[in-house]
Design an enzyme around this catalytic site. Structure first.
Site, PDB file in Angstrom:
ATOM      1  N   LYS A 178       0.866  -1.183   0.000  1.00  0.00           N
ATOM      2  CA  LYS A 178       0.000   0.000   0.000  1.00  0.00           C
ATOM      3  C   LYS A 178       0.902   1.233   0.000  1.00  0.00           C
ATOM      4  O   LYS A 178       1.530   1.561   1.013  1.00  0.00           O
ATOM      5  CB  LYS A 178      -0.887   0.035   1.245  1.00  0.00           C
ATOM      6  CG  LYS A 178      -1.929   1.151   1.137  1.00  0.00           C
ATOM      7  CD  LYS A 178      -2.402   1.655   2.459  1.00  0.00           C
ATOM      8  CE  LYS A 178      -1.582   2.799   2.976  1.00  0.00           C
ATOM      9  NZ  LYS A 178      -1.615   4.018   2.164  1.00  0.00           N
ATOM     10  N   GLY A 231       7.424   5.295   8.000  1.00  0.00           N
ATOM     11  CA  GLY A 231       6.565   6.466   8.164  1.00  0.00           C
ATOM     12  C   GLY A 231       6.762   7.074   9.530  1.00  0.00           C
ATOM     13  O   GLY A 231       7.835   6.949  10.123  1.00  0.00           O
ATOM     14  N   GLY A 232       5.717   7.688  10.051  1.00  0.00           N
ATOM     15  CA  GLY A 232       5.832   8.428  11.301  1.00  0.00           C
ATOM     16  C   GLY A 232       5.735   7.540  12.536  1.00  0.00           C
ATOM     17  O   GLY A 232       5.202   6.427  12.489  1.00  0.00           O
ATOM     18  N   THR A 235       2.071   6.499  13.717  1.00  0.00           N
ATOM     19  CA  THR A 235       1.504   5.421  12.898  1.00  0.00           C
ATOM     20  C   THR A 235       2.249   4.116  13.168  1.00  0.00           C
ATOM     21  O   THR A 235       1.638   3.048  13.238  1.00  0.00           O
ATOM     22  CB  THR A 235       1.583   5.795  11.404  1.00  0.00           C
ATOM     23  OG1 THR A 235       0.983   7.072  11.232  1.00  0.00           O
ATOM     24  CG2 THR A 235       0.843   4.793  10.542  1.00  0.00           C
ATOM     25  N   GLY A 236       3.561   4.204  13.357  1.00  0.00           N
ATOM     26  CA  GLY A 236       4.346   3.004  13.653  1.00  0.00           C
ATOM     27  C   GLY A 236       3.861   2.324  14.919  1.00  0.00           C
ATOM     28  O   GLY A 236       3.755   1.096  14.990  1.00  0.00           O
ATOM     29  N   GLU A 253      10.501   1.605  10.221  1.00  0.00           N
ATOM     30  CA  GLU A 253      11.477   2.696  10.056  1.00  0.00           C
ATOM     31  C   GLU A 253      10.712   3.987  10.270  1.00  0.00           C
ATOM     32  O   GLU A 253       9.883   4.359   9.457  1.00  0.00           O
ATOM     33  CB  GLU A 253      12.089   2.619   8.649  1.00  0.00           C
ATOM     34  CG  GLU A 253      13.471   3.263   8.586  1.00  0.00           C
ATOM     35  CD  GLU A 253      13.418   4.727   8.238  1.00  0.00           C
ATOM     36  OE1 GLU A 253      12.831   5.504   9.034  1.00  0.00           O
ATOM     37  OE2 GLU A 253      13.959   5.098   7.201  1.00  0.00           O
ATOM     38  N   CYS A 287      13.936  11.070   6.291  1.00  0.00           N
ATOM     39  CA  CYS A 287      13.929  10.578   7.677  1.00  0.00           C
ATOM     40  C   CYS A 287      15.265  10.793   8.354  1.00  0.00           C
ATOM     41  O   CYS A 287      15.336  10.961   9.562  1.00  0.00           O
ATOM     42  CB  CYS A 287      13.526   9.115   7.709  1.00  0.00           C
ATOM     43  SG  CYS A 287      14.380   8.114   6.485  1.00  0.00           S
ATOM     44  N   GLU A 387      10.388  15.621  15.408  1.00  0.00           N
ATOM     45  CA  GLU A 387      10.787  15.518  14.006  1.00  0.00           C
ATOM     46  C   GLU A 387       9.925  16.487  13.207  1.00  0.00           C
ATOM     47  O   GLU A 387       8.734  16.246  13.025  1.00  0.00           O
ATOM     48  CB  GLU A 387      10.573  14.080  13.504  1.00  0.00           C
ATOM     49  CG  GLU A 387      11.059  13.876  12.096  1.00  0.00           C
ATOM     50  CD  GLU A 387      10.763  12.483  11.567  1.00  0.00           C
ATOM     51  OE1 GLU A 387       9.668  11.960  11.831  1.00  0.00           O
ATOM     52  OE2 GLU A 387      11.624  11.940  10.866  1.00  0.00           O
TER      53      GLU A 387
HETATM   54  P1  NDP Z   1       2.219   8.184   8.171  1.00  0.00           P
HETATM   55  O1  NDP Z   1       3.252   7.538   8.967  1.00  0.00           O
HETATM   56  O2  NDP Z   1       0.881   8.368   8.791  1.00  0.00           O
HETATM   57  O3  NDP Z   1       1.979   7.390   6.783  1.00  0.00           O
HETATM   58  C1  NDP Z   1       2.873   6.501   6.179  1.00  0.00           C
HETATM   59  C2  NDP Z   1       2.080   5.375   5.556  1.00  0.00           C
HETATM   60  O4  NDP Z   1       1.348   4.668   6.547  1.00  0.00           O
HETATM   61  C3  NDP Z   1       1.052   5.829   4.541  1.00  0.00           C
HETATM   62  O5  NDP Z   1       1.005   4.885   3.495  1.00  0.00           O
HETATM   63  C4  NDP Z   1      -0.209   5.836   5.364  1.00  0.00           C
HETATM   64  O6  NDP Z   1      -1.381   5.765   4.631  1.00  0.00           O
HETATM   65  C5  NDP Z   1      -0.025   4.590   6.186  1.00  0.00           C
HETATM   66  N1  NDP Z   1      -0.893   4.532   7.364  1.00  0.00           N
HETATM   67  C6  NDP Z   1      -1.419   5.560   8.084  1.00  0.00           C
HETATM   68  N2  NDP Z   1      -2.152   5.087   9.106  1.00  0.00           N
HETATM   69  C7  NDP Z   1      -2.099   3.737   9.044  1.00  0.00           C
HETATM   70  C8  NDP Z   1      -2.657   2.667   9.827  1.00  0.00           C
HETATM   71  N3  NDP Z   1      -3.406   2.908  10.915  1.00  0.00           N
HETATM   72  N4  NDP Z   1      -2.410   1.410   9.467  1.00  0.00           N
HETATM   73  C9  NDP Z   1      -1.631   1.144   8.402  1.00  0.00           C
HETATM   74  N5  NDP Z   1      -1.085   2.090   7.607  1.00  0.00           N
HETATM   75  C10 NDP Z   1      -1.301   3.377   7.923  1.00  0.00           C
HETATM   76  O7  NDP Z   1       2.816   9.512   7.624  1.00  0.00           O
HETATM   77  P2  NDP Z   1       2.160  10.947   7.494  1.00  0.00           P
HETATM   78  O8  NDP Z   1       2.005  11.208   6.082  1.00  0.00           O
HETATM   79  O9  NDP Z   1       0.942  11.155   8.337  1.00  0.00           O
HETATM   80  O10 NDP Z   1       3.340  11.786   8.128  1.00  0.00           O
HETATM   81  C11 NDP Z   1       3.383  11.970   9.527  1.00  0.00           C
HETATM   82  C12 NDP Z   1       4.798  12.156   9.984  1.00  0.00           C
HETATM   83  O11 NDP Z   1       5.532  10.961   9.770  1.00  0.00           O
HETATM   84  C13 NDP Z   1       5.578  13.200   9.218  1.00  0.00           C
HETATM   85  O12 NDP Z   1       5.310  14.477   9.653  1.00  0.00           O
HETATM   86  C14 NDP Z   1       6.978  12.746   9.478  1.00  0.00           C
HETATM   87  O13 NDP Z   1       7.396  13.235  10.724  1.00  0.00           O
HETATM   88  C15 NDP Z   1       6.878  11.246   9.538  1.00  0.00           C
HETATM   89  N6  NDP Z   1       7.275  10.563   8.285  1.00  0.00           N
HETATM   90  C16 NDP Z   1       8.401   9.823   8.316  1.00  0.00           C
HETATM   91  C17 NDP Z   1       8.832   9.193   7.172  1.00  0.00           C
HETATM   92  C18 NDP Z   1      10.089   8.391   7.150  1.00  0.00           C
HETATM   93  O14 NDP Z   1      10.736   8.309   6.108  1.00  0.00           O
HETATM   94  N7  NDP Z   1      10.448   7.733   8.233  1.00  0.00           N
HETATM   95  C19 NDP Z   1       8.109   9.310   5.920  1.00  0.00           C
HETATM   96  C20 NDP Z   1       6.892  10.069   6.007  1.00  0.00           C
HETATM   97  C21 NDP Z   1       6.511  10.666   7.162  1.00  0.00           C
HETATM   98  P3  NDP Z   1      -2.128   7.057   4.030  1.00  0.00           P
HETATM   99  O15 NDP Z   1      -2.012   6.748   2.589  1.00  0.00           O
HETATM  100  O16 NDP Z   1      -3.496   7.013   4.590  1.00  0.00           O
HETATM  101  O17 NDP Z   1      -1.402   8.277   4.461  1.00  0.00           O
END
Ligand code: NDP
Length: 494
Positions: A178, A231-232, A235-236, A253, A287, A387
């Site tokens: 996804k 991701g964030g 969410t992690g 990550e 990140c 962050e």
């Molecule tokens: P998220 O961590 O929320 O999203 C990353 C992915 O996870 C997207 O595909 C998202 O889907 C999916 N997701 C969200 N909620 C769930 C869930 N409950 N179960 C499974 N999958 C889910 O990133 P955001 O865009 O909200 O960014 C938030 C913060 O995360 C940023 O401000 C930044 O600090 C950090 N971030 C870190 C990254 C990294 O490289 N480590 C990359 C991006 C963000 P959806 O398509 O709905 O968004």
């Protein structure tokens, strides 16, 4: 893949619309223009994809393919990425708004990732173990986990996906991915490549849609054996909780708050140039961005003045603007978050030296945020601890090496960091003392697929890339074969 008639779910080897026909329009963050329309998958679509991946895994066409042949397949994917680089880079630039040159560099890195895992696919055949009994053949073999749920963010959409897809396939798994709902197109293109190159039906599946609908199915479904997420942190955590219910393997990550420590004996020009690069490359949407500048007090004034001057001259622009040196943030919502983050930092006492705004009238169509320096920060300032995920560098100063290390480790995160010094002993001591998963000495940002990537502390669990990046997608099995079975005598006949 047909983005504009919105049949963008790739399930069981075929393109399909969402079961309820829902779609989403993708917007280029650099220009505000529509890029395409994709299907908005539902939980039912996600379950259908998991079922297809499970069937494919159980059927075994891919997992029983010799590992060396799976490796050859990945090498062909790398070659195809090279051939279609321009098309992929353009799609990535449109979805993310990043500059085309940055997207092109990402595509090279993606091909390298497929090449690396292609080469090591058969490097882990298992091992013989001395069981202490000559009649016993004891061996450990490494088997694929099964169905992998891969969830990726919007900053490096296909790069993050390739760090998961390549090892998952090398190990013989099937997967459902996804992509971020904001940046799906290159993940759809790679599915097309995998399909065209003959990957067996159902091994690779893509379901576009939201985390709440599609992601949540992947993290909770009992037929998904492991989840790999980038991701964030929030969410992690939610994903770890959800995956715990069915005791899945997880790899997370989750970003970082990455220190960039400058000693007074550092190569000044290189350290300054790389401090800009560390914090502002890709608009700070990295990140591992080095957004926490920790500079020795004896050079701090000159260093920060020069940093501000250089930051002020960075030109913002859309993906195809050749004069641009940096791009936009991913969305209006994300820009609001960065704006709030900077405002809170200033309210807590930081001195805004440059940036802190959205650019001039020419930037109104996109979601830009000017390179920003927050000087005179204290360690407890929220801008230092959180962050920010934007082009914002915070500045702290230090007097002694011990103090520099203490500041650099004073974070709940631990993804990456850098130290700048010309003294070998200082470089060695500080790099060993930093509690971060990657440490650069006199450089910032380079990574190589041969070396592990991942976080200490709350930056995550598990490693991507390197041999450990393949092991994440495998499970060890011990096979104990007694070639001379005998009565044990523990429970003698009465
Ligand atoms: P998220 O961590 O929320 O999203 C990353 C992915 O996870 C997207 O595909 C998202 O889907 C999916 N997701 C969200 N909620 C769930 C869930 N409950 N179960 C499974 N999958 C889910 O990133 P955001 O865009 O909200 O960014 C938030 C913060 O995360 C940023 O401000 C930044 O600090 C950090 N971030 C870190 C990254 C990294 O490289 N480590 C990359 C991006 C963000 P959806 O398509 O709905 O968004």
């Amino acid at each position: 893949m047909t983005s504009n008639n919105a049949e963008t779910l790739f399930i069981d080897g075929a393109w399909a619309p969402a079961e309820n026909g829902a779609t989403r329009t993708i917007i280029c963050p650099g220009t505000g223009e529509e890029v395409g329309t994709v299907s908005e998958g539902t939980p039912a679509d996600a379950r259908r994809a998991v079922a297809a991946a499970k069937r494919a895994f159980d059927d075994g066409a891919w997992r029983r393919t010799p590992a060396a042949e799976r490796g050859d397949f990945l090498l062909r994917v790398a070659a195809e990425m090279g051939r279609r680089k321009a098309e992929f880079a353009r799609a990535e630039a449109l979805d993310t708004g990043k500059r085309l040159v940055e997207a092109e560099a990402d595509m090279d890195d993606i091909a390298s990732c497929f090449r690396y895992f292609g080469k090591i696919a058969d490097s882990h055949p298992g091992r013989l173990v001395d069981a202490g009994n000559p009649a016993v053949i004891s061996r450990v073999v490494y088997e694929p986990v099964g169905v992998c749920g891969l969830i990726t963010p919007w900053n490096f959409p296909l790069l993050q996906a390739s760090w998961k897809i390549a090892p998952a396939l090398a190990a013989g798994n099937s997967f459902v991915i996804k992509p971020s709902e904001l940046t799906p197109h290159t993940t759809l293109l790679i599915a097309e490549v995998l399909n065209d190159l003959g990957l067996p039906r159902g091994v690779a599946n893509v379901v576009t849609g939201t985390g709440a609908d599609v992601g949540a199915v992947l993290t909770s479904h009992e037929d998904v054996g492991m989840v790999s997420f980038t991701g964030g942190l929030a969410t992690g955590r939610a994903i770890a909780e959800s995956a715990a219910k069915t005791v899945k393997k997880i790899a997370l990550e989750l970003g970082g708050k990455n220190p960039n420590v400058i000693f007074p004996d550092a190569d000044y020009d290189a350290a300054l140039d790389n401090a800009l690069n560390a914090g502002f490359l890709d608009s700070g949407l990295v990140c591992s961005a080095g957004t926490r500048l920790i500079v020795h007090e004896s050079i701090a004034r000159r260093f920060v003045d020069d940093l501000v001057e250089r930051a002020n001259s960075i030109v913002m622009g859309g993906p195809f603007d050749e004069s641009a040196q940096t791009g936009p943030l991913i969305s209006k919502e994300h820009r609001d978050k960065v704006t709030d983050y900077v405002n809170r930092g200033v309210a807590a006492g930081a001195r805004l030296r440059c940036g802190g705004h959205w650019g001039g009238a020419e930037h109104e169509a996109g979601f830009f945020y000017a390179p920003t320096v927050l000087d005179e920060c204290t360690r407890d300032n929220p801008a230092v601890q959180e962050e920010g995920f934007g082009p914002v560098i915070t500045v702290e100063t230090f007097r002694t090496e011990e103090e520099a290390i203490a500041i650099a480790n004073d974070t709940m995160y631990g993804l990456s960091g850098a130290v700048w010094t010309t003294d070998m002993a200082t470089a060695n001591r500080v790099s060993r003392a930093l509690q971060h998963g990657t440490v650069w000495i006199n450089d910032y940002h380079p990574y190589i697929p041969q070396a592990e990537w991942g976080g200490f502390k709350m930056s995550g669990i598990g490693r991507e890339l390197g041999p450990s990046g393949l092991e994440e997608y495998q499970q060890a099995k011990h096979i104990y074969h007694n070639t001379e079975p005998a009565v044990t005598g523990w429970f003698p006949k009465a």
